[in-house]
Write an enzyme that holds these catalytic residues in place. Structure first.
Site, PDB file in Angstrom:
ATOM      1  N   THR A 181     -80.146 -72.080 -39.931  1.00 41.20           N
ATOM      2  CA  THR A 181     -79.815 -71.671 -38.594  1.00 41.20           C
ATOM      3  C   THR A 181     -80.570 -70.669 -38.063  1.00 41.20           C
ATOM      4  O   THR A 181     -80.181 -69.659 -37.456  1.00 41.20           O
ATOM      5  CB  THR A 181     -78.416 -71.428 -38.253  1.00 41.20           C
ATOM      6  OG1 THR A 181     -77.435 -72.244 -39.340  1.00 41.20           O
ATOM      7  CG2 THR A 181     -78.078 -71.592 -36.909  1.00 41.20           C
ATOM      8  N   LYS A 230     -86.263 -81.071 -42.348  1.00 45.47           N
ATOM      9  CA  LYS A 230     -84.696 -81.190 -42.302  1.00 45.47           C
ATOM     10  C   LYS A 230     -84.509 -82.063 -41.318  1.00 45.47           C
ATOM     11  O   LYS A 230     -84.791 -82.038 -40.232  1.00 45.47           O
ATOM     12  CB  LYS A 230     -84.106 -79.888 -42.170  1.00 45.47           C
ATOM     13  CG  LYS A 230     -82.656 -79.901 -41.800  1.00 45.47           C
ATOM     14  CD  LYS A 230     -81.815 -78.623 -41.822  1.00 45.47           C
ATOM     15  CE  LYS A 230     -80.777 -78.768 -40.998  1.00 45.47           C
ATOM     16  NZ  LYS A 230     -79.836 -77.495 -41.379  1.00 45.47           N
ATOM     17  N   GLU A 247     -77.758 -72.132 -48.966  1.00 47.54           N
ATOM     18  CA  GLU A 247     -78.445 -71.860 -47.507  1.00 47.54           C
ATOM     19  C   GLU A 247     -77.350 -71.218 -46.926  1.00 47.54           C
ATOM     20  O   GLU A 247     -76.135 -71.727 -46.308  1.00 47.54           O
ATOM     21  CB  GLU A 247     -78.616 -73.091 -46.680  1.00 47.54           C
ATOM     22  CG  GLU A 247     -78.910 -72.843 -45.092  1.00 47.54           C
ATOM     23  CD  GLU A 247     -79.149 -74.140 -44.180  1.00 47.54           C
ATOM     24  OE1 GLU A 247     -79.225 -75.235 -44.876  1.00 47.54           O
ATOM     25  OE2 GLU A 247     -78.882 -74.035 -43.191  1.00 47.54           O
ATOM     26  N   ARG A 287     -75.167 -68.218 -38.699  1.00 42.35           N
ATOM     27  CA  ARG A 287     -74.047 -68.456 -37.511  1.00 42.35           C
ATOM     28  C   ARG A 287     -72.990 -67.345 -37.466  1.00 42.35           C
ATOM     29  O   ARG A 287     -72.084 -67.188 -36.616  1.00 42.35           O
ATOM     30  CB  ARG A 287     -73.262 -69.937 -38.082  1.00 42.35           C
ATOM     31  CG  ARG A 287     -74.281 -71.012 -37.630  1.00 42.35           C
ATOM     32  CD  ARG A 287     -73.698 -72.513 -37.787  1.00 42.35           C
ATOM     33  NE  ARG A 287     -74.569 -72.852 -38.542  1.00 42.35           N
ATOM     34  CZ  ARG A 287     -74.403 -74.200 -38.918  1.00 42.35           C
ATOM     35  NH1 ARG A 287     -73.282 -74.904 -38.690  1.00 42.35           N
ATOM     36  NH2 ARG A 287     -75.497 -74.801 -39.447  1.00 42.35           N
TER      37      ARG A 287
HETATM   38  C1  3PG Z   1     -76.050 -77.962 -40.801  1.00 40.54           C
HETATM   39  O1  3PG Z   1     -75.434 -76.862 -40.190  1.00 40.54           O
HETATM   40  O2  3PG Z   1     -77.001 -78.243 -41.313  1.00 40.54           O
HETATM   41  C2  3PG Z   1     -74.920 -78.947 -40.614  1.00 40.54           C
HETATM   42  O3  3PG Z   1     -74.077 -78.496 -39.654  1.00 40.54           O
HETATM   43  C3  3PG Z   1     -74.174 -79.414 -41.640  1.00 40.54           C
HETATM   44  O4  3PG Z   1     -73.304 -80.358 -41.378  1.00 40.54           O
HETATM   45  P1  3PG Z   1     -72.024 -80.881 -42.171  1.00 40.54           P
HETATM   46  O5  3PG Z   1     -71.114 -79.846 -41.758  1.00 40.54           O
HETATM   47  O6  3PG Z   1     -71.973 -82.290 -41.506  1.00 40.54           O
HETATM   48  O7  3PG Z   1     -72.205 -80.986 -43.593  1.00 40.54           O
END
Ligand code: 3PG
Length: 207
Positions: free
Chosen positions: A69, A129, A41, A45
């Site tokens: 995102t 999710k 993924e 961001r």
């Molecule tokens: C995401 O963006 O899906 C999460 O922020 C990932 O979370 P993590 O950094 O705790 O793995």
């Protein structure tokens, strides 16, 4: 309308990636594949996210690249055009659902309450999710959801790590787990691809 189906992939671990330099995308995809992870993924961001998706889709076709995102409906067509094979969002809005359906892009919406699970299910989504998973209650929350809402499966993300991933993956309503621990920003920026391959191998060995 029934949502588009996710393509097949083997890995039950989904690396959540923030990439700041498009030139890192292809070596990163190869490093993950080398470690046995065939899905990734790439989040929107960072401004480089879209071009990174495009680079992986074009140069590493054996990697199933998704866009993460995705929070604005107009991004859906853009990530599809870039070559994303699916999209994920931290949340679920009618506009995002409509945009995913309009371009027939498989979509994994984010949820964290029973009502949100029910709304997603009404739209035909079967893989959701759970975000942010740890803050939503983690393994205990997923066990609680399995009773009344046992016909959907989750990809918990947020607070999942090598230390707790097996606990999540042992649950019947968990299809896969997501997280950023497999692809730390500093390793990406330093081009430490063999370390990332090692993290991928470790994760697969732990599930
Ligand atoms: C995401 O963006 O899906 C999460 O922020 C990932 O979370 P993590 O950094 O705790 O793995």
């Amino acid at each position: 309308m029934t949502p588009a189906l996710l393509p097949q992939f083997a890995s039950r671990v989904l690396p959540v990636i923030v990439i700041s330099d498009v030139s890192q995308a292809v070596p990163l995809a190869h490093a993950l594949l080398e470690g046995g992870v065939d899905v990734m993924e790439i989040t929107l961001r960072h401004a480089a996210g879209l071009a990174a998706i495009e680079a992986v889709a074009k140069h590493v076709p054996q990697m199933l690249v998704g866009a993460g995102t995705v929070t604005h409906s107009d991004e859906m067509q853009r990530v599809k055009d870039a070559g994303a094979r699916f999209a994920l969002s931290p949340g679920l809005t009618p506009q995002l659902v409509q945009a995913a359906q309009a371009c027939a892009l498989p979509f994994v919406p984010g949820v964290m309450t029973p009502s949100e699970v029910m709304i997603a299910r009404e739209q035909g989504f079967k893989l959701l999710k759970l975000f942010p998973a740890a803050q939503a209650g983690g393994v205990a929350m997923l066990k609680a959801l399995a009773g009344p809402l046992g016909d959907v499966r989750f990809c918990p993300t947020g607070g999942v790590s090598l230390n707790n991933m097996a606990e999540y993956l042992a649950l019947p309503n968990v299809a896969m787990v997501g997280g950023s621990w497999l692809t730390p920003l500093d390793l990406i920026e330093q081009g430490q691809w063999s370390r990332i391959t090692e993290l991928a191998r470790q994760a697969l060995a732990a599930n």
